[in-house]
Write a protein that holds these residues in place. Structure first.
Motif: not given
Length: 342
Positions: A105-133
């Protein structure tokens, strides 16, 4: 087995997902599903090709039949494999059954994973690193990302988190709760996850998969049909808990819920767009072809990287509401069923 204990398994799995996410070192059953899809695709394509060349069967029809067999085999294999493993664990010790049930059941849920992946995009954007984003968002979406500007990357991230709030969070929770009513929580969830994985691997509208992936894509639409519509109520409620525009969320969901080629995707996207006051949709490029999607939302606020964080907050609130309300309804249904049986 006591139905309420199975509900506690679902709750435990949800809490573990929030705490641990999806560590790369931990074996994940979806990888086995992906391996099976890859192996069967080659075999079934060869059979379809032989049927077309040797027996004169229309190539498109042969591919659709082969793709239908793929969907049936993979979904049923996932269901029965998990069921048999749980039965074997239960035969050894009840505690082992619950440990394995919670793990699936745990492995079928993706809330934390989805949040983490979203924040990996947010981080570079917040630092104006568009290529990394761009590099980060390319791991999450099927569209071409190498020419996306700051707004384009932000929009892609918000759309992906909103869409996956349904098929990565709300749907698995609902299938787990419904499955628990029959003592089949984890098998039901993994049949759903198998279909979701099929859709992500073969459910494309390009020349290679337009026929072969048709059954997988349609089955994924069917399984997410009700959860997507429920998300049109749950996400505005989640927006309310987050102090966002829940009225706008509900209004835009009602207005723009059909503005997507998918029968399901516009519900969560429109609800999120309304809650944040932004506009989603627009021009995207897939495999070199520009696709114009209808605008979703009013767009009275300009897209900002912070909207990725806000979408994550809405996703978390919506997932918690789904679990709490779903568990309460499941208990009511179970009590009614018991009462009627007496």
């Amino acid at each position: 087995m006591d139905f309420r204990i199975l509900l506690l398994d679902v709750a435990a799995a949800y809490i573990i997902d929030l705490a641990a996410g999806d560590p790369h070192w931990l074996p994940h059953p979806v990888r086995a599903v992906g391996w099976l899809i890859s192996r069967l695709e080659g075999i079934l394509r060869s059979i379809a090709e032989a049927a077309s060349s040797k027996y004169g069967i229309d190539k498109g029809k042969a591919e659709r039949l082969a793709g239908g067999c793929l969907a049936l085999i993979v979904a049923s294999s996932a269901f029965f494999a998990v069921l048999l493993l749980l039965e074997a664990a239960g035969a050894l010790h009840p505690a082992l059954f619950h440990v394995l049930n919670i793990y699936f059941l745990y492995s079928a849920l993706a809330a934390r994973c989805l949040a983490d992946e979203g924040m990996k995009v947010y981080g570079p954007l917040a630092e104006n690193d568009l290529p990394e984003a761009r590099r980060r968002i390319a791991m999450l979406v099927g569209r071409e990302t190498d020419r996306l500007d700051r707004d384009g990357v932000t929009r892609a991230a918000v759309e992906t988190i909103a869409e996956n709030t349904v098929d990565g969070v709300i749907s698995p929770i609902l299938f787990a709760l419904l499955g628990s009513l029959c003592g089949l929580a984890a098998p039901a969830v993994y049949a759903f996850k198998a279909v979701s994985t099929l859709d992500s691997m073969v459910g494309y509208m390009n020349e290679k998969y337009i026929n072969f992936g048709r059954a997988s894509a349609k089955l994924d639409d069917v399984l997410n049909y009700l959860p997507a519509r429920l998300s049109g109520l749950i996400i505005p409620a989640g927006a309310f808990l987050c102090g966002m525009d829940w009225k706008g969320s509900f209004r835009i969901m009602l207005r723009d819920r059909r503005k997507h080629k998918s029968p399901n995707c516009a519900y969560p996207e429109a609800a999120v767009a309304g809650a944040l006051g932004i506009r989603l949709g627009g021009s995207n490029t897939y495999f070199g072809r520009v696709v114009e999607k209808p605008p979703i939302g009013d767009g009275w606020k300009r897209l900002e990287p912070a909207h990725i964080k806000d979408t994550v907050r809405i996703m978390y609130a919506s997932s918690a509401l789904t679990l709490i309300i779903g568990m309460a309804l499941a208990i009511v249904i179970s009590n009614l069923r018991t009462h009627i049986a007496k």
